[in-house]
Enzyme design. Structure first.
Site, mmCIF file in Angstrom:
data_model
loop_
_atom_site.group_PDB
_atom_site.id
_atom_site.type_symbol
_atom_site.label_atom_id
_atom_site.label_comp_id
_atom_site.label_asym_id
_atom_site.label_seq_id
_atom_site.Cartn_x
_atom_site.Cartn_y
_atom_site.Cartn_z
ATOM 1 N N ASP A 68 25.664 -13.355 9.776
ATOM 2 C CA ASP A 68 26.791 -12.563 9.268
ATOM 3 C C ASP A 68 28.035 -12.758 10.128
ATOM 4 O O ASP A 68 29.098 -13.112 9.628
ATOM 5 C CB ASP A 68 26.426 -11.077 9.170
ATOM 6 C CG ASP A 68 27.254 -10.307 8.145
ATOM 7 O OD1 ASP A 68 27.932 -10.944 7.321
ATOM 8 O OD2 ASP A 68 27.206 -9.061 8.160
ATOM 9 N N GLU A 74 26.162 -2.427 0.790
ATOM 10 C CA GLU A 74 26.099 -2.447 2.260
ATOM 11 C C GLU A 74 26.596 -1.092 2.784
ATOM 12 O O GLU A 74 27.709 -0.940 3.273
ATOM 13 C CB GLU A 74 26.956 -3.581 2.833
ATOM 14 C CG GLU A 74 26.713 -3.766 4.334
ATOM 15 C CD GLU A 74 27.620 -4.803 4.974
ATOM 16 O OE1 GLU A 74 28.591 -5.251 4.331
ATOM 17 O OE2 GLU A 74 27.369 -5.149 6.136
ATOM 18 N N HIS A 123 28.301 -9.281 -1.679
ATOM 19 C CA HIS A 123 27.990 -8.216 -0.725
ATOM 20 C C HIS A 123 27.640 -7.018 -1.592
ATOM 21 O O HIS A 123 28.467 -6.564 -2.383
ATOM 22 C CB HIS A 123 29.205 -7.902 0.137
ATOM 23 C CG HIS A 123 29.412 -8.891 1.245
ATOM 24 N ND1 HIS A 123 29.691 -10.210 1.020
ATOM 25 C CD2 HIS A 123 29.363 -8.735 2.598
ATOM 26 C CE1 HIS A 123 29.798 -10.827 2.185
ATOM 27 N NE2 HIS A 123 29.606 -9.961 3.159
ATOM 28 N N HIS A 134 24.304 -16.787 5.532
ATOM 29 C CA HIS A 134 25.372 -15.785 5.355
ATOM 30 C C HIS A 134 26.173 -15.630 6.643
ATOM 31 O O HIS A 134 25.691 -15.054 7.619
ATOM 32 C CB HIS A 134 24.767 -14.439 4.957
ATOM 33 C CG HIS A 134 25.773 -13.410 4.587
ATOM 34 N ND1 HIS A 134 25.846 -12.838 3.333
ATOM 35 C CD2 HIS A 134 26.767 -12.825 5.292
ATOM 36 C CE1 HIS A 134 26.826 -11.958 3.294
ATOM 37 N NE2 HIS A 134 27.409 -11.929 4.483
ATOM 38 N N GLN A 187 37.201 -9.208 0.015
ATOM 39 C CA GLN A 187 36.831 -8.173 1.001
ATOM 40 C C GLN A 187 37.377 -6.785 0.646
ATOM 41 O O GLN A 187 36.721 -5.769 0.872
ATOM 42 C CB GLN A 187 37.333 -8.581 2.392
ATOM 43 C CG GLN A 187 37.139 -7.549 3.485
ATOM 44 C CD GLN A 187 35.704 -7.374 3.922
ATOM 45 O OE1 GLN A 187 35.165 -8.159 4.686
ATOM 46 N NE2 GLN A 187 35.045 -6.328 3.444
ATOM 47 N N HIS A 242 30.543 -15.212 8.093
ATOM 48 C CA HIS A 242 31.984 -15.131 7.805
ATOM 49 C C HIS A 242 32.695 -15.997 8.851
ATOM 50 O O HIS A 242 33.028 -15.508 9.937
ATOM 51 C CB HIS A 242 32.472 -13.681 7.884
ATOM 52 C CG HIS A 242 31.824 -12.783 6.883
ATOM 53 N ND1 HIS A 242 32.481 -12.328 5.758
ATOM 54 C CD2 HIS A 242 30.567 -12.261 6.812
ATOM 55 C CE1 HIS A 242 31.660 -11.557 5.058
ATOM 56 N NE2 HIS A 242 30.483 -11.502 5.675
HETATM 57 N N1 17E Z 1 32.639 -7.781 5.562
HETATM 58 C C1 17E Z 1 31.761 -6.935 4.972
HETATM 59 O O1 17E Z 1 32.089 -6.336 3.938
HETATM 60 N N2 17E Z 1 30.542 -6.759 5.514
HETATM 61 C C2 17E Z 1 30.189 -7.404 6.623
HETATM 62 N N3 17E Z 1 28.976 -7.195 7.145
HETATM 63 C C3 17E Z 1 31.110 -8.276 7.250
HETATM 64 C C4 17E Z 1 32.323 -8.451 6.681
HETATM 65 C C5 17E Z 1 30.724 -8.991 8.504
HETATM 66 FE FE FE2 Z 2 28.676 -10.313 5.162
#
Ligand code: 17E
Ligand code: FE2
Length: 411
Positions: free
Chosen positions: A316, A220, A217, A64, A159, A66
């Site tokens: 990440d 989070e 995702h 994982h 995103q 980006h």
């Molecule tokens: N975008 C997101 O939604 N969550 C993350 N941890 C990162 C990007 C790095």
């Molecule tokens: Fe991520």
């Protein structure tokens, strides 16, 4: 009969056997594949390396990252609050200025950095919530560019949410038409809970339609009411897609009450989905709204592992709006997991090593090509260490990286 010489013979490596013992072996490679692994090999060879009893492992798997935002920390400004949401806002500004060259240059530099540290399999998310899809196009081009030394998977990642903006759903589908390997989502960042639920359902429909894997995702956030993981599990159970589904981050799982978590755990077992935790990032991003006691904001890695579910670990970020540190070294990730998840028993520390190697290969669904076995592509690393525990404890330097039968000396 005269044997054709092998291209490369590795002598005296310490290899982990399938029953978790260490065995001293020689490894022979020809035409990019392992042709023999045995205690002593007597084969003619073009090149020989004496490993002097160092640890031989399958390569690291970065499950994982980006790559589209890697190496942009501080652009256009620093993340002062340290939160996920400020990071998303900074990135929203930065991504207005993406060019293909900008994305490709940073992604390639990052992948080279990773490869030299023994990472030969990478799953990257590409933000597809900007109208030109530059991040995605850039990473798809890089996927081709690196394929002789690195396996790269690209996930179309909305995103800003699938339903946060009228064009995002179309952009996500466009990304799959352009050739993304996987489809992602961000249900906890949709405008409403209902939107979050239908975003997960839409992701499953798209995966079915385009034949791609799913990596969301998911949850989070520290909100104990963020419960999209149960929706992912339900969709996976009903569709039977479990092994092709990954729930990334799932940090709210660390905040759920135990009665709910126990019930959920049973459903997760039925679903057989994969989990990716990103301990370096989530130990810094989460808990920001807490005073004291302050939560760790990490998913239940130890309990998922004890339950027999597949858990892997990711970096990440490498120097981006969410995390200004990061090197690409997977032993840093495993080391952090040992601490944050309190996986300090010997079996637990070894399990954290597996989470950056073989478990990652399961998440990426590349196990058929992964492992030091005759007939498989010759990918391995040699660490200045005795075994898995020692590698993590010392965050051991990498002595050799062998990708598709060739010693990488610089890519
Ligand atoms: N975008 C997101 O939604 N969550 C993350 N941890 C990162 C990007 C790095
Ligand atoms: Fe991520």
């Amino acid at each position: 009969m005269l044997q054709p010489p092998c291209d490369l013979l590795l002598r005296h490596g310490r290899l982990l056997t399938c029953n978790s013992l260490i065995e001293e072996v020689d490894v022979a490679i020809r035409a990019g594949r392992f042709i023999a692994v045995a205690p002593t090999l007597d084969l003619p060879t073009d090149q020989e390396l004496d490993l002097a009893g160092q640890f031989v492992s399958s390569p690291f798997v970065e499950s994982h990252i980006h790559l589209d935002s890697a190496l942009t920390a501080g652009e256009p400004r620093w993340n002062q609050s340290g939160t996920l949401f400020e990071g998303i806002e900074i990135w929203r500004d930065r991504k207005q200025h993406l060019t293909l060259d900008d994305v490709q240059t940073r992604a390639l530099a990052t992948l080279k950095q990773q490869a030299m540290q023994g990472v030969l399999f990478v799953r990257s998310h590409a933000d597809v919530s900007e109208p030109s899809l530059t991040a995605l196009r850039g990473l798809l081009a890089v996927r081709e560019q690196v394929k002789d030394w690195m396996t790269l998977q690209v996930v179309a990642f909305p995103q800003d949410g699938i339903y946060g903006n009228p064009q995002n759903e179309t952009l996500l589908e466009e990304a799959l038409k352009l050739g993304a390997d996987g489809v992602g989502g961000i249900p906890h960042y949709e405008l409403t809970r209902e939107d979050g639920v239908r975003s997960v359902q839409r992701v499953f429909e798209l995966a079915h339609q385009y034949g791609c894997f799913i990596d969301l995702h998911c949850d989070e956030i520290d909100d104990d009411q963020s419960r999209f993981l149960e929706v992912v599990a339900a969709c996976a159970i009903r569709s039977g897609l479990g092994a092709r589904v990954t729930a990334s981050h799932t940090t709210a799982f660390g905040s759920y009450n135990n009665a709910y978590a126990q019930k959920l755990m049973g459903f997760l077992s039925r679903s057989q989905i994969n989990f990716v935790s990103n301990p370096l990032i989530n130990i810094t991003l989460q808990g920001r709204a807490d005073t004291y006691p302050k939560r760790r904001g990490i998913t239940r890695v130890k309990e998922l592992w004890q339950q027999g579910l597949n858990v892997s670990l990711g970096h990440d970020c490498i120097q981006d709006p969410w995390y200004s540190l990061g090197t690409g070294n997977m032993l840093d990730v495993a080391h952090m997991a040992v601490h944050v998840c309190q996986m300090t028993g010997l079996d637990e520390i070894n399990a954290c090593y597996d989470m950056v190697t073989v478990n990652g290969a399961k998440t990426l669904n590349v196990v058929h090509d992964y492992g030091i076995e005759v007939g498989k592509p010759a990918n391995l690393i040699v660490l200045e260490a005795n075994d898995r525990f020692d590698s993590i404890r010392r965050r051991a330097p990498i002595r050799y990286v062998i990708s598709q039968g060739k010693v990488l000396t610089g890519v």
